[in-house]
Design an enzyme around this catalytic site. Structure first.
Site, mmCIF file in Angstrom:
data_model
loop_
_atom_site.group_PDB
_atom_site.id
_atom_site.type_symbol
_atom_site.label_atom_id
_atom_site.label_comp_id
_atom_site.label_asym_id
_atom_site.label_seq_id
_atom_site.Cartn_x
_atom_site.Cartn_y
_atom_site.Cartn_z
ATOM 1 N N CYS A 1 -23.608 14.370 2.109
ATOM 2 C CA CYS A 1 -22.890 14.163 0.862
ATOM 3 C C CYS A 1 -21.443 13.395 1.281
ATOM 4 C CB CYS A 1 -22.767 15.280 -0.058
ATOM 5 S SG CYS A 1 -22.018 14.922 -1.660
ATOM 6 N N GLY B 1 -26.601 12.298 -8.728
ATOM 7 C CA GLY B 1 -26.952 12.871 -10.068
ATOM 8 C C GLY B 1 -27.854 12.096 -10.784
ATOM 9 N N ALA C 1 -30.492 35.176 -7.943
ATOM 10 C CA ALA C 1 -31.727 35.687 -7.406
ATOM 11 C C ALA C 1 -31.584 35.909 -5.770
ATOM 12 C CB ALA C 1 -32.931 34.289 -7.356
ATOM 13 N N GLY D 1 -28.839 20.036 -11.985
ATOM 14 C CA GLY D 1 -30.128 19.879 -12.133
ATOM 15 C C GLY D 1 -30.603 20.991 -12.984
ATOM 16 N N GLY E 1 -31.337 28.530 -10.754
ATOM 17 C CA GLY E 1 -30.352 27.708 -10.560
ATOM 18 C C GLY E 1 -29.990 26.788 -11.731
ATOM 19 N N ALA E 2 -28.518 26.931 -12.181
ATOM 20 C CA ALA E 2 -28.272 26.387 -13.387
ATOM 21 C C ALA E 2 -26.920 25.571 -13.124
ATOM 22 C CB ALA E 2 -27.803 27.647 -14.433
ATOM 23 N N GLY E 3 -27.133 24.555 -12.186
ATOM 24 C CA GLY E 3 -26.191 23.580 -11.797
ATOM 25 C C GLY E 3 -26.377 22.530 -12.549
ATOM 26 N N LYS F 1 -15.894 6.712 -14.725
ATOM 27 C CA LYS F 1 -15.929 7.844 -14.183
ATOM 28 C C LYS F 1 -15.509 8.814 -15.241
ATOM 29 C CE LYS F 1 -17.152 10.662 -10.369
ATOM 30 N NZ LYS F 1 -17.808 10.522 -9.114
ATOM 31 N N CYS G 1 -24.198 5.055 -9.153
ATOM 32 C CA CYS G 1 -23.008 6.046 -8.927
ATOM 33 C C CYS G 1 -21.827 5.351 -9.056
ATOM 34 C CB CYS G 1 -23.445 6.415 -7.469
ATOM 35 S SG CYS G 1 -24.313 7.887 -7.038
HETATM 36 C C1 LIG Z 1 -17.969 17.266 -4.531
HETATM 37 C C2 LIG Z 1 -19.296 16.711 -4.879
HETATM 38 C C3 LIG Z 1 -19.121 15.409 -5.738
HETATM 39 C C4 LIG Z 1 -20.352 14.831 -6.150
HETATM 40 N N1 LIG Z 1 -19.931 13.866 -6.988
HETATM 41 C C5 LIG Z 1 -21.146 13.166 -7.417
HETATM 42 C C6 LIG Z 1 -21.021 11.983 -8.175
HETATM 43 O O1 LIG Z 1 -20.022 11.631 -8.719
HETATM 44 N N2 LIG Z 1 -22.119 11.314 -8.502
HETATM 45 C C7 LIG Z 1 -23.271 11.879 -8.180
HETATM 46 O O2 LIG Z 1 -24.410 11.180 -8.473
HETATM 47 N N3 LIG Z 1 -23.537 12.756 -7.339
HETATM 48 C C8 LIG Z 1 -22.384 13.768 -6.965
HETATM 49 N N4 LIG Z 1 -22.406 14.590 -5.981
HETATM 50 C C9 LIG Z 1 -23.856 15.077 -5.682
HETATM 51 C C10 LIG Z 1 -24.678 15.786 -6.782
HETATM 52 O O3 LIG Z 1 -24.785 14.955 -7.940
HETATM 53 C C11 LIG Z 1 -24.129 17.271 -6.850
HETATM 54 O O4 LIG Z 1 -24.006 17.974 -5.863
HETATM 55 C C12 LIG Z 1 -24.860 18.064 -8.138
HETATM 56 O O5 LIG Z 1 -24.332 19.098 -8.531
HETATM 57 C C13 LIG Z 1 -26.183 18.544 -7.466
HETATM 58 O O6 LIG Z 1 -26.890 19.205 -8.511
HETATM 59 P P1 LIG Z 1 -27.890 20.653 -8.151
HETATM 60 O O7 LIG Z 1 -28.561 20.861 -9.378
HETATM 61 O O8 LIG Z 1 -28.883 20.096 -7.000
HETATM 62 O O9 LIG Z 1 -26.985 21.425 -7.371
HETATM 63 P P2 LIG Z 1 -25.754 22.334 -7.978
HETATM 64 O O10 LIG Z 1 -25.091 21.547 -9.068
HETATM 65 O O11 LIG Z 1 -25.040 22.896 -6.731
HETATM 66 O O12 LIG Z 1 -26.360 23.714 -8.521
HETATM 67 C C14 LIG Z 1 -27.261 24.600 -7.974
HETATM 68 C C15 LIG Z 1 -27.019 25.847 -8.731
HETATM 69 O O13 LIG Z 1 -27.843 26.885 -8.148
HETATM 70 C C16 LIG Z 1 -27.099 27.918 -8.231
HETATM 71 N N5 LIG Z 1 -27.849 28.993 -7.144
HETATM 72 C C17 LIG Z 1 -27.756 28.885 -5.972
HETATM 73 N N6 LIG Z 1 -28.575 30.143 -5.417
HETATM 74 C C18 LIG Z 1 -28.806 30.666 -6.349
HETATM 75 C C19 LIG Z 1 -29.597 31.843 -6.443
HETATM 76 N N7 LIG Z 1 -29.983 32.963 -5.405
HETATM 77 N N8 LIG Z 1 -29.765 32.397 -7.642
HETATM 78 C C20 LIG Z 1 -29.275 31.710 -8.967
HETATM 79 N N9 LIG Z 1 -28.803 30.518 -8.856
HETATM 80 C C21 LIG Z 1 -28.404 30.131 -7.539
HETATM 81 C C22 LIG Z 1 -25.603 27.767 -7.869
HETATM 82 O O14 LIG Z 1 -24.776 28.808 -8.562
HETATM 83 C C23 LIG Z 1 -25.731 26.302 -8.575
HETATM 84 O O15 LIG Z 1 -25.192 26.553 -9.854
HETATM 85 C C24 LIG Z 1 -21.320 15.412 -5.693
HETATM 86 C C25 LIG Z 1 -21.547 16.356 -4.874
HETATM 87 C C26 LIG Z 1 -20.522 17.160 -4.416
HETATM 88 C C27 LIG Z 1 -20.659 18.168 -3.604
#
Ligand SMILES: Cc1cc2nc3c(=O)[nH]c(=O)nc-3n(C[C@H](O)[C@H](O)[C@H](O)COP(=O)(O)OP(=O)(O)OC[C@H]3O[C@@H](n4cnc5c(N)ncnc54)[C@H](O)[C@@H]3O)c2cc1C
Length: 425
Positions: free
Chosen positions: A159, A320, A78, A12, A8-10, A388, A353
């Site tokens: 969320c 975050g 994956a 986190g 996962g490259a989001g 922000k 936040c």
């Molecule tokens: C609209 C929105 C706004 C938000 N705003 C804030 C904010 O202002 N402040 C705050 O603190 N938090 C905020 N959040 C909450 C949180 O910070 C975010 O959701 C954040 O992006 C979560 O990080 P993550 O790495 O867990 O998931 P994500 O950033 O969603 O990353 C997950 C990654 O895993 C990848 N993935 C999934 N399945 C697979 C697979 N099978 N193989 C390979 N890769 C895969 C996805 O493509 C994605 O890139 C927000 C959430 C949302 C939905």
């Protein structure tokens, strides 16, 4: 030599890779598995959805950054994790073995749990940049022929912050366009009260957000269960504390954005010992999976129980800074294990936040995020909107440079006593 893999490259997973680099020994190899070549900054999606940002403003070419940082980047995604074999099966049929795995796969968006919900149904979404781009097209059509708006978060959602943000940002944009007077707005939420946020509130978020709703003339329905969405109509049940339906309402809309419930992604869902029944990764207080101790979980994909019962189910948001604390503890723990030491680093799960309302906003600090807390503070002001924007630029710069926590960031966080780990190794 050890193979360390981040899945996962989001938000986190990307910073996880950057924080792991200095923890590895020279002989170790780091691999990141993503879905596609680009990162996008999820917190900016609400701005994309009304045209305050283009998707290219919030995207980063990960292949390029990872190459520069000497990290192997696999973009094919994956299909399935096989923790008993220490193996990840990729979408193209190939496999990657690991000694240590960090899962950061974020949420699977459970639109299918409510008939008619989501971008393939009749409501918009801001959870993914692709959805936000689609929501912008719908918004452009909407302003040609304005009508009622329904915004919120359905049963099981965790969320809520972005739902408030989006309601207030829409209000700001409609006022700028001088068409707000033609748009009745309703905020529909599973939360038991305005400002609950899945956290039983932070500081006075109840008072602050209720007052903001009143000032902006947005009506609200709490403890709401969305039964179904049809074109231009949402059927909503209001649930009492006893769990019984008190009222069923039909809300007409010309534009709607509803956040769905989250669950674990298919690649990890239904794996005994690894995930709970909803597909979230089970972890201990070191971010480590109890059944497979060489597997760690970070971010939205991890299992955290709700803060308490609510008439309509709500989950705990993973925000975050809280995620960054999970990342730092995990990096320290894997670094220790690689050197034959025990994993002792615990994340604080502190939250800081900034919720943008388009022209002002609300900031809150919750230490830790789950109550009872040592610090429980919230405040409203114009400065939050600008903070922000500054944070977006700063975070995207870090992702482009391959940095996680520069020394000046650490210095500032220490000065304000906002720590990521309880114990530093
Ligand atoms: C609209 C929105 C706004 C938000 N705003 C804030 C904010 O202002 N402040 C705050 O603190 N938090 C905020 N959040 C909450 C949180 O910070 C975010 O959701 C954040 O992006 C979560 O990080 P993550 O790495 O867990 O998931 P994500 O950033 O969603 O990353 C997950 C990654 O895993 C990848 N993935 C999934 N399945 C697979 C697979 N099978 N193989 C390979 N890769 C895969 C996805 O493509 C994605 O890139 C927000 C959430 C949302 C939905």
């Amino acid at each position: 030599m050890a193979d360390v893999v981040v899945l996962g490259a989001g938000l986190g997973g990307t910073i996880m890779a950057y924080e792991l680099l200095p923890q590895l020994r020279p002989e170790d190899r780091l691999t990141v598995i993503g879905q596609g070549p680009r990162y996008h900054f999820v917190p900016s999606n609400p701005w994309v959805a009304i045209g305050w940002r283009d998707r290219t403003d919030i995207e980063v070419d990960l292949e390029d950054v990872m190459r520069r940082k000497d990290i192997r980047y696999l973009k094919q995604g994956a299909r399935r994790v096989h923790p008993r074999e220490n193996r990840i099966e990729l979408e193209d049929g190939s496999s990657v073995q690991y000694d240590y795995l960090v899962i950061g796969t974020g949420p699977d968006l459970a639109f299918d749990e409510v008939p008619g919900l989501g971008p393939d149904g009749h409501t918009q979404s801001i959870c993914h940049v692709d959805h936000a781009v689609k929501a912008k097209d719908a918004f452009d059509r909407f302003v040609q022929s304005p009508g009622p708006i329904v915004v919120g978060a359905v049963q099981g959602a965790s969320c809520f912050g972005p739902a408030y943000e989006f309601a207030f940002i829409l209000d700001t944009e409609l006022r700028k366009r001088r068409i707000r007077d033609r748009v009745p707005m309703t905020y529909v939420t599973a939360e038991p009260y305005i400002g609950h946020l899945g956290l039983d509130g932070v500081g006075d978020t109840k008072g602050l957000l209720e007052s903001e709703m009143r000032e902006r003339h947005i009506k609200w329905i709490t403890s709401a269960r969305v039964k179904a969405v049809e074109p231009g109509k949402m059927t909503v049940e209001e649930v009492g504390d006893d769990g019984k339906v008190r009222n069923t309402r039909e809300l007409p809309f010309a534009y709607s954005m509803m956040l769905p419930a989250f669950r674990g992604v298919p690649a990890v869902r239904g794996i005994e010992g690894l995930t709970n029944p909803r597909g979230f990764v089970l972890i201990d207080n070191k971010q480590r999976n109890p059944a497979f101790p060489n597997v760690f979980g970070i971010g939205v994909c991890v299992a955290i129980p709700p803060v308490g019962p609510t008439a309509v189910p709500t989950g705990v948001p993973k925000t975050g800074f809280m995620i960054e604390s999970m990342v730092t503890a995990t990096a320290h723990n894997i670094g220790a294990l690689l050197r034959g030491k025990p994993a002792v680093s615990e994340p604080t799960w502190n939250a800081m936040c900034l919720a943008d309302f388009g022209d002002n906003g609300v900031a809150f600090v919750a230490q830790p995020q789950i109550p009872p807390r040592n610090v429980n503070w919230s405040s409203k002001g114009h400065w939050v909107h600008y903070a922000k924007i500054a944070f977006e630029k700063y975070f995207l710069r870090k992702i482009r440079r391959g940095e996680s926590e520069p020394f000046y960031e650490r210095f500032v966080l220490n000065r304000i006593n906002l720590r990521k780990t309880k114990e530093t190794v």
